[in-house]
Design a protein around this motif. Structure first.
Motif, PDB file in Angstrom:
ATOM      1  N   LYS A  52      41.885  60.805  56.035  1.00 48.12           N
ATOM      2  CA  LYS A  52      41.925  59.767  57.109  1.00 48.12           C
ATOM      3  C   LYS A  52      42.443  60.196  58.479  1.00 48.12           C
ATOM      4  CE  LYS A  52      44.264  56.490  53.658  1.00 48.12           C
ATOM      5  NZ  LYS A  52      45.698  55.825  53.362  1.00 48.12           N
ATOM      6  N   SER A  53      43.045  61.564  58.683  1.00 49.99           N
ATOM      7  CA  SER A  53      43.418  62.052  60.050  1.00 49.99           C
ATOM      8  C   SER A  53      41.924  62.344  60.730  1.00 49.99           C
ATOM      9  CB  SER A  53      44.150  62.954  59.781  1.00 49.99           C
ATOM     10  OG  SER A  53      45.506  62.817  59.416  1.00 49.99           O
ATOM     11  N   LEU A  54      41.047  62.900  59.997  1.00 52.91           N
ATOM     12  CA  LEU A  54      39.761  63.222  60.409  1.00 52.91           C
ATOM     13  C   LEU A  54      38.760  62.227  60.795  1.00 52.91           C
ATOM     14  CD1 LEU A  54      39.546  66.517  58.562  1.00 52.91           C
ATOM     15  CD2 LEU A  54      40.356  66.481  60.766  1.00 52.91           C
ATOM     16  N   ALA A  55      38.902  61.331  59.840  1.00 55.82           N
ATOM     17  CA  ALA A  55      38.028  60.193  59.808  1.00 55.82           C
ATOM     18  C   ALA A  55      38.573  59.237  61.218  1.00 55.82           C
ATOM     19  CB  ALA A  55      38.037  59.061  58.816  1.00 55.82           C
ATOM     20  N   LEU A  56      39.899  59.375  61.398  1.00 57.87           N
ATOM     21  CA  LEU A  56      40.341  58.965  62.565  1.00 57.87           C
ATOM     22  C   LEU A  56      39.621  59.609  64.027  1.00 57.87           C
ATOM     23  CD1 LEU A  56      42.210  56.784  64.261  1.00 57.87           C
ATOM     24  CD2 LEU A  56      44.075  58.202  63.851  1.00 57.87           C
ATOM     25  N   VAL A  57      39.620  60.590  63.902  1.00 61.15           N
ATOM     26  CA  VAL A  57      39.206  61.616  65.046  1.00 61.15           C
ATOM     27  C   VAL A  57      37.777  61.078  65.364  1.00 61.15           C
ATOM     28  CG1 VAL A  57      38.244  63.846  65.883  1.00 61.15           C
ATOM     29  CG2 VAL A  57      40.546  63.598  64.537  1.00 61.15           C
ATOM     30  N   VAL A  58      36.600  60.893  64.178  1.00 60.30           N
ATOM     31  CA  VAL A  58      35.359  60.477  64.138  1.00 60.30           C
ATOM     32  C   VAL A  58      35.323  58.852  64.806  1.00 60.30           C
ATOM     33  CG1 VAL A  58      33.309  59.887  63.015  1.00 60.30           C
ATOM     34  CG2 VAL A  58      34.706  62.105  62.467  1.00 60.30           C
ATOM     35  N   PHE A  59      36.201  57.948  64.344  1.00 55.71           N
ATOM     36  CA  PHE A  59      36.316  56.963  64.998  1.00 55.71           C
ATOM     37  C   PHE A  59      36.499  56.862  66.246  1.00 55.71           C
ATOM     38  CE2 PHE A  59      39.168  53.044  66.125  1.00 55.71           C
ATOM     39  CZ  PHE A  59      37.919  52.035  65.599  1.00 55.71           C
ATOM     40  N   LEU A  60      37.605  57.600  66.844  1.00 56.74           N
ATOM     41  CA  LEU A  60      37.982  57.618  68.319  1.00 56.74           C
ATOM     42  C   LEU A  60      36.744  58.269  68.912  1.00 56.74           C
ATOM     43  CD1 LEU A  60      41.548  59.133  68.126  1.00 56.74           C
ATOM     44  CD2 LEU A  60      40.809  56.503  68.805  1.00 56.74           C
ATOM     45  N   PHE A  61      36.014  58.956  68.658  1.00 61.57           N
ATOM     46  CA  PHE A  61      35.014  59.680  69.108  1.00 61.57           C
ATOM     47  C   PHE A  61      33.664  58.511  69.498  1.00 61.57           C
ATOM     48  CE2 PHE A  61      30.612  61.432  69.411  1.00 61.57           C
ATOM     49  CZ  PHE A  61      30.650  62.496  70.443  1.00 61.57           C
ATOM     50  N   ALA A  62      33.445  57.771  68.213  1.00 55.33           N
ATOM     51  CA  ALA A  62      32.600  56.597  68.407  1.00 55.33           C
ATOM     52  C   ALA A  62      32.952  55.604  69.434  1.00 55.33           C
ATOM     53  CB  ALA A  62      32.279  56.124  67.012  1.00 55.33           C
ATOM     54  N   VAL A  63      34.389  55.056  69.268  1.00 52.12           N
ATOM     55  CA  VAL A  63      34.849  54.257  70.424  1.00 52.12           C
ATOM     56  C   VAL A  63      34.710  54.648  71.738  1.00 52.12           C
ATOM     57  CG1 VAL A  63      36.890  52.965  71.091  1.00 52.12           C
ATOM     58  CG2 VAL A  63      36.178  53.162  68.705  1.00 52.12           C
ATOM     59  N   CYS A  64      35.019  55.776  72.045  1.00 50.95           N
ATOM     60  CA  CYS A  64      34.930  56.712  73.412  1.00 50.95           C
ATOM     61  C   CYS A  64      33.382  56.686  73.939  1.00 50.95           C
ATOM     62  CB  CYS A  64      35.832  57.620  73.296  1.00 50.95           C
ATOM     63  SG  CYS A  64      37.607  57.418  73.106  1.00 50.95           S
ATOM     64  N   TRP A  65      32.552  57.042  73.116  1.00 48.37           N
ATOM     65  CA  TRP A  65      31.391  57.605  73.512  1.00 48.37           C
ATOM     66  C   TRP A  65      30.439  56.326  73.584  1.00 48.37           C
ATOM     67  CZ3 TRP A  65      29.886  61.386  76.325  1.00 48.37           C
ATOM     68  CH2 TRP A  65      30.668  62.552  76.597  1.00 48.37           C
ATOM     69  N   LEU A  66      30.365  55.667  72.751  1.00 49.79           N
ATOM     70  CA  LEU A  66      29.403  54.241  72.405  1.00 49.79           C
ATOM     71  C   LEU A  66      29.120  53.476  73.823  1.00 49.79           C
ATOM     72  CD1 LEU A  66      29.641  53.184  68.745  1.00 49.79           C
ATOM     73  CD2 LEU A  66      28.203  54.631  69.878  1.00 49.79           C
ATOM     74  N   PRO A  67      30.091  53.386  74.636  1.00 49.64           N
ATOM     75  CA  PRO A  67      29.992  52.431  75.742  1.00 49.64           C
ATOM     76  C   PRO A  67      29.126  52.921  76.744  1.00 49.64           C
ATOM     77  CG  PRO A  67      32.255  52.283  75.262  1.00 49.64           C
ATOM     78  CD  PRO A  67      31.952  53.153  74.110  1.00 49.64           C
ATOM     79  N   ILE A  68      29.295  54.123  77.001  1.00 49.17           N
ATOM     80  CA  ILE A  68      28.487  54.849  78.135  1.00 49.17           C
ATOM     81  C   ILE A  68      26.857  55.097  77.743  1.00 49.17           C
ATOM     82  CG2 ILE A  68      29.092  57.221  77.420  1.00 49.17           C
ATOM     83  CD1 ILE A  68      28.328  55.974  81.051  1.00 49.17           C
ATOM     84  N   HIS A  69      26.785  55.334  76.334  1.00 51.11           N
ATOM     85  CA  HIS A  69      25.341  55.417  75.674  1.00 51.11           C
ATOM     86  C   HIS A  69      25.052  53.819  75.669  1.00 51.11           C
ATOM     87  CE1 HIS A  69      25.099  59.591  74.933  1.00 51.11           C
ATOM     88  NE2 HIS A  69      26.210  59.474  74.215  1.00 51.11           N
ATOM     89  N   ILE A  70      25.550  53.006  75.419  1.00 51.84           N
ATOM     90  CA  ILE A  70      25.188  51.508  75.292  1.00 51.84           C
ATOM     91  C   ILE A  70      24.713  51.271  76.861  1.00 51.84           C
ATOM     92  CG2 ILE A  70      25.623  49.280  75.033  1.00 51.84           C
ATOM     93  CD1 ILE A  70      27.477  50.020  72.744  1.00 51.84           C
ATOM     94  N   MET A  71      25.505  51.504  77.743  1.00 41.55           N
ATOM     95  CA  MET A  71      25.093  51.269  79.277  1.00 41.55           C
ATOM     96  C   MET A  71      23.864  51.838  79.518  1.00 41.55           C
ATOM     97  SD  MET A  71      28.625  50.694  81.300  1.00 41.55           S
ATOM     98  CE  MET A  71      29.551  51.809  80.476  1.00 41.55           C
ATOM     99  N   ASN A  72      23.617  53.195  79.124  1.00 39.85           N
ATOM    100  CA  ASN A  72      22.226  54.007  79.181  1.00 39.85           C
ATOM    101  C   ASN A  72      21.075  53.185  78.604  1.00 39.85           C
ATOM    102  OD1 ASN A  72      23.479  56.063  80.789  1.00 39.85           O
ATOM    103  ND2 ASN A  72      23.781  57.530  78.846  1.00 39.85           N
ATOM    104  N   CYS A  73      21.526  52.719  77.318  1.00 40.18           N
ATOM    105  CA  CYS A  73      20.571  51.683  76.849  1.00 40.18           C
ATOM    106  C   CYS A  73      20.007  50.425  77.712  1.00 40.18           C
ATOM    107  CB  CYS A  73      20.644  51.487  75.426  1.00 40.18           C
ATOM    108  SG  CYS A  73      20.614  52.936  74.254  1.00 40.18           S
ATOM    109  N   ILE A  74      21.046  49.950  78.098  1.00 41.85           N
ATOM    110  CA  ILE A  74      20.728  48.738  78.698  1.00 41.85           C
ATOM    111  C   ILE A  74      19.813  49.014  80.274  1.00 41.85           C
ATOM    112  CG2 ILE A  74      22.122  47.121  80.268  1.00 41.85           C
ATOM    113  CD1 ILE A  74      24.257  47.012  78.221  1.00 41.85           C
ATOM    114  N   ASP A  75      20.360  50.001  80.900  1.00 44.82           N
ATOM    115  CA  ASP A  75      19.713  50.503  81.928  1.00 44.82           C
ATOM    116  C   ASP A  75      18.417  51.073  81.809  1.00 44.82           C
ATOM    117  OD1 ASP A  75      19.359  51.399  84.846  1.00 44.82           O
ATOM    118  OD2 ASP A  75      19.240  53.448  84.002  1.00 44.82           O
ATOM    119  N   PHE A  76      18.047  51.315  80.624  1.00 44.11           N
ATOM    120  CA  PHE A  76      16.457  51.858  80.048  1.00 44.11           C
ATOM    121  C   PHE A  76      15.640  50.651  79.620  1.00 44.11           C
ATOM    122  CE2 PHE A  76      13.573  53.582  76.838  1.00 44.11           C
ATOM    123  CZ  PHE A  76      12.950  54.266  77.751  1.00 44.11           C
ATOM    124  N   PHE A  77      16.366  50.027  78.737  1.00 48.14           N
ATOM    125  CA  PHE A  77      15.511  48.699  78.173  1.00 48.14           C
ATOM    126  C   PHE A  77      15.569  47.592  79.024  1.00 48.14           C
ATOM    127  CE2 PHE A  77      16.426  50.884  74.263  1.00 48.14           C
ATOM    128  CZ  PHE A  77      15.521  51.429  73.789  1.00 48.14           C
TER     129      PHE A  77
END
Length: 330
Positions: A232-257
């Motif tokens: 559960k602790s390590l899955a939380l680390v993965v969850f926080l990674f996804a929450v923190c990194w997806l916004p900037i990647h989503i904005m890159n996708c918006i800029d590209f598409f």
């Protein structure tokens, strides 16, 4: 004179950006140095999983020492040669890749631990864990340096000579198709999908084993309950990674598409902040969720920061068997 308020406002935004980034960098370096120190001090934590956690901590330290200062420099738009700017931008990608590959290695390690608990110690040795850590970093360098061999924006800059200088910005040297198709879809989405699948299977296996109370021994039930807490602790680390990194990647996708879509600079700053603050969050997860880690951290704080002598603790010395069993200390 009419443009001076706008210039002043932009300078204020930039100063606020630099101040916040500096605070994140200090928190990231301090927190993750403590992670490495805790693992070095407590022998009970020197298992294969914590080898990958140390690798992740080293990547997070690099975020504070290298990535954030480079991000600040690049945001200021200084003049430099094209490939110098490109190399600095690639360093940002290398650290990101090492983080996500370390998280993937942790997920695979925990999956093997619950799937083949009897054969785990013979298959996943400390030496093989070190090899896996080295492979993670080598692969990170190879994928992060792909733009240096041609997948970049040099052609879009026209006929630049080797001595020509440009205003160094990430989007000036880095192609968005590389960032979206290769970096995001290939090396973020795919590993995250694998990790989600592995943790889902880990929780399924653990729940299945815990439900077999009639067949399971007390030791077996205790083993899987400890595995569940750590998972559960390590899955939380993965969850926080996804929450923190997806916004900037989503904005890159918006800029590209959607090139005509206007993304506010403030939104980009928030996305960058979130990606960097992730490096400062992981030590907090370990401290609050992993008991043995927290106890060692308290001891280090008392000894080093408060100048108090180390208090004798029965945990490491009460029984040699406990020091050999990592799970008994987690």
């Amino acid at each position: 004179m009419s443009s001076s308020p706008g210039i002043r406002a932009r300078e204020n935004v930039d100063m606020m950006y630099i101040s916040i980034e500096t605070a994140i960098a200090l928190a990231s370096v301090l927190g993750n140095v403590l992670v490495v120190l805790v693992v070095c001090v407590n022998r009970a934590l020197r298992d294969t999983t914590f080898s990958f956690i140390v690798s992740l901590a080293v990547a997070d330290i690099a975020v504070g020492v290298l990535v954030i200062p480079l991000a600040i420099i690049i945001s200021l738009g200084f003049n430099t040669e094209f490939y110098t700017c490109l190399f600095l931008s690639c360093l940002l990608l290398i650290i990101t890749q090492s983080s996500i590959l370390s998280l993937l290695a942790i997920a695979i390690d925990r999956y093997l631990r619950v799937k083949i608990p009897i054969r785990y110690n013979t298959i996943v040795t400390q030496g093989r864990a070190y090899v896996a850590v080295c492979l993670c970093w080598i692969l990170s360098f190879l994928t992060g340096l792909v733009p240096m061999i041609g997948w970049n924006n040099r052609e879009a800059q026209g006929n630049l000579s080797t001595s020509s200088q440009i205003v160094c910005e990430f989007t000036t040297v880095m192609r968005m198709d590389y960032m979206v198709y290769f970096n995001f879809f290939g090396w973020v989405v795919v590993p995250l999908t694998i990790m989600i699948t592995l943790y889902a299977e880990i929780f399924r296996v653990i729940r299945q084993q815990l439900n077999r109370r009639a067949e399971a021994t007390c030791d077996g039930e205790r083993y899987y309950r400890k595995e569940l807490r750590l998972a559960k602790s390590l899955a939380l680390v993965v969850f926080l990674f996804a929450v923190c990194w997806l916004p900037i990647h989503i904005m890159n996708c918006i800029d590209f598409f959607c090139p005509k879509c206007d993304i506010p600079k403030s939104a980009m700053y928030v996305g960058i902040f979130m990606s960097h603050v992730n490096s400062a969050l992981n030590p907090m997860v370990y401290a609050f969720r992993i008991k043995r880690f927290r106890m060692t951290l308290v001891q280090i704080t008392r000894r080093c920061m408060l100048c108090k002598p180390a208090e004798p603790t029965p945990c490491p010395n009460r029984s040699p068997a406990l020091t050999k069993k990592v799970d008994a200390n987690l």
